[in-house]
Design a protein around this motif. Structure first.
Motif, PDB file in Angstrom:
ATOM      1  N   GLU A 136      -4.819   4.798   2.422  1.00 55.72           N
ATOM      2  CA  GLU A 136      -4.352   3.768   1.496  1.00 55.72           C
ATOM      3  C   GLU A 136      -4.435   2.426   2.213  1.00 55.72           C
ATOM      4  OE1 GLU A 136      -2.400   6.212   2.581  1.00 55.72           O
ATOM      5  OE2 GLU A 136      -2.183   7.622   0.908  1.00 55.72           O
ATOM      6  N   ARG A 172       2.602   2.516   9.053  1.00 52.31           N
ATOM      7  CA  ARG A 172       2.151   1.222   8.536  1.00 52.31           C
ATOM      8  C   ARG A 172       1.428   0.483   9.649  1.00 52.31           C
ATOM      9  NH1 ARG A 172       7.094  -1.170   5.101  1.00 52.31           N
ATOM     10  NH2 ARG A 172       8.098  -0.654   7.047  1.00 52.31           N
ATOM     11  N   ARG A 205       3.601   2.087  -0.004  1.00 50.15           N
ATOM     12  CA  ARG A 205       2.552   2.581  -0.906  1.00 50.15           C
ATOM     13  C   ARG A 205       1.157   2.254  -0.367  1.00 50.15           C
ATOM     14  NH1 ARG A 205       6.661   0.845  -4.451  1.00 50.15           N
ATOM     15  NH2 ARG A 205       5.792  -1.274  -4.560  1.00 50.15           N
ATOM     16  N   ASP A 251       3.741  -3.639  -2.026  1.00 47.21           N
ATOM     17  CA  ASP A 251       3.280  -2.261  -1.862  1.00 47.21           C
ATOM     18  C   ASP A 251       3.238  -1.868  -0.388  1.00 47.21           C
ATOM     19  OD1 ASP A 251       3.025  -1.854  -4.569  1.00 47.21           O
ATOM     20  OD2 ASP A 251       0.876  -2.240  -4.636  1.00 47.21           O
ATOM     21  N   ARG A 295      -0.733   1.899   3.330  1.00 49.11           N
ATOM     22  CA  ARG A 295      -0.511   2.244   4.733  1.00 49.11           C
ATOM     23  C   ARG A 295      -1.141   1.229   5.682  1.00 49.11           C
ATOM     24  NH1 ARG A 295      -2.137   8.193   7.235  1.00 49.11           N
ATOM     25  NH2 ARG A 295      -1.087   7.979   9.256  1.00 49.11           N
TER      26      ARG A 295
END
Length: 432
Positions: A272, A248, A296, A291, A298
């Protein structure tokens, strides 16, 4: 026995600490909780992510619970925050702690960007604790849906951000609605002149809890300054995310347009990614944030304004794609990582045009971040102030970053740099 027991908390709140998995208080919690319990005004200064919300939520709820509450709820605690996201997060903290009290609290969270009607309806029957952004709070008061005449405790959370966001006028209007006799708690990560003036106006003989520059907190953040031409920042960002296997990443940019542009480029490259800024509806912003927290998404691309209030415990990397305008914003940005005792990485992209500005940030921070270069992304135009001995780093486990932060050794002095700059400007072969 929990270390929270030494702070003077009641049995219900000790049960809450245990249920929430709080084994030991953070330094700001250990210092602020006993101070708030005295009933005096408190000035709390601690780095972003140090646990300030819990530091005031526990003692505020204990004092309110001990005073007793009538069946018709009156607002005794008012918490003002700068953003919608922070309002939601602070509200969640109060709700989780408060439900362990023998008489669970009634809480209202008020913020703009959504319909005002459900928030007004939720206030029917009153509320013990209100967490709000100033603008929406004043709208609610104007509709006679909320009275503030019995507030016992006012909390200003992220006071510097409240003033940065242009809430000074609204804040004055809110203060005029409150009773003069009350406890005031002001928490902030930085203390620019405007916050110092507010502190002098608002607080009466406060207990000062100042832990803003804990060495241990800074040590957990591994800072990197990577030299790169502006045009190559997006490819470099993608390279570092993929090579470093960063799960992340929060990326800061200067404008809303840049949010959309960089997010679009990364999505086209197969990552993402999502933009996060004020143009989106509140519902869309909350879905995007959920998200991101759930993994979900990144990569989250945000402006300083958009990112205010984002609180994610496990955020391994923060990237300054664009440098912040102020040194205080740099503190807030890198403080998004290395939370809850975890380690974190903060990366800043430096070009020839932004080198001088980053030097200013370093001076304000009181520390130097060695310059680095990533193989294949070396800048074509290095600045006169840039370190010429920045290494070409390619450690795939660290996003292509040199874990040592650069090569140690002799570096040119200030006089050497001035001579070199003068030599570049001098006419060749003495010609005129």
């Amino acid at each position: 026995m929990s270390e929270f027991a030494t702070l003077g908390l009641s049995s219900p709140l000790l049960r809450a600490a245990e249920a929430l998995g709080f084994d030991a208080p953070t330094p700001i919690q250990a210092a602020a909780i006993p101070a708030v319990l005295t009933g005096r005004d408190v000035l709390g200064s601690a780095a972003t992510g140090s646990g300030k919300t819990v530091a005031f939520a526990f003692p505020v709820l204990q004092r309110m619970d001990a005073a007793g509450r009538p069946a018709l709820r009156r607002t005794h605690v008012l918490v003002l925050v700068p953003t919608r996201e922070l309002a939601v997060q602070v509200g969640e903290t109060f709700r989780e702690i408060g439900r362990h009290l023998d008489d669970p609290i009634k809480l209202s969270v008020l913020y703009g960007g959504v319909s005002i009607n459900p928030q007004m309806m939720a206030l029917r029957g009153g509320a013990d604790v209100v967490v709000a952004t100033p603008g929406r709070l004043l709208d609610i008061v104007a509709q006679n849906a909320l009275k503030l005449g019995e507030v016992d405790c006012l909390v200003l959370d992220e006071a510097d951000r409240l003033l940065d966001a242009g809430f000074a006028e609204e804040l004055d209007r809110v203060l005029a609605l409150l009773p003069k006799k009350r406890q005031n708690l002001l928490f902030s990560a930085t203390f620019p002149d405007a916050v110092q003036a507010l502190t002098a106006q608002l607080l009466r003989d406060p207990i000062r809890v100042e832990l803003a520059h804990e060495p241990s907190s800074q040590a957990r953040i591994e800072e990197h300054a990577v030299e790169v031409d502006a045009a190559k920042r997006t490819p470099l960002l993608r390279h570092m995310i993929e090579r470093g296997e960063w799960s992340r990443v929060l990326v800061f940019v200067a404008t809303r347009y840049a949010c959309d542009h960089v997010a679009d480029k990364l999505r086209r490259a197969g990552l993402e990614a999502a933009a996060f800024h004020g143009d989106a509806s509140q519902g869309a912003r909350m879905r995007t944030l959920q998200d991101f927290k759930a993994g979900r998404i990144r990569v989250l691309i945000a402006t300083d304004l958009g990112a205010r209030g984002i609180d994610i415990a496990q955020l391994p990397v923060v990237v300054n794609y664009d440098l912040p305008r102020a040194a205080a914003d740099y503190t807030h940005r890198i403080g998004r990582t290395a939370r809850a005792g975890a380690d974190g990485i903060a990366v800043s992209f430096i070009s020839a045009d932004t080198e001088a500005h980053f030097r200013l940030i370093e001076n304000r921070q009181g520390r130097r971040v060695p310059r680095e270069r990533i193989e294949g992304f070396e800048p074509k135009n290095a600045s006169a102030d840039s370190l010429a001995d920045a290494p070409s780093a390619a450690d795939p486990t660290n996003g292509g970053l040199d874990p040592n932060g650069g090569i140690k050794g002799k570096r040119p002095s200030k006089k050497d740099k001035l001579r070199a700059a003068a030599a570049l400007k001098a006419p060749a072969n003495g010609s005129r």
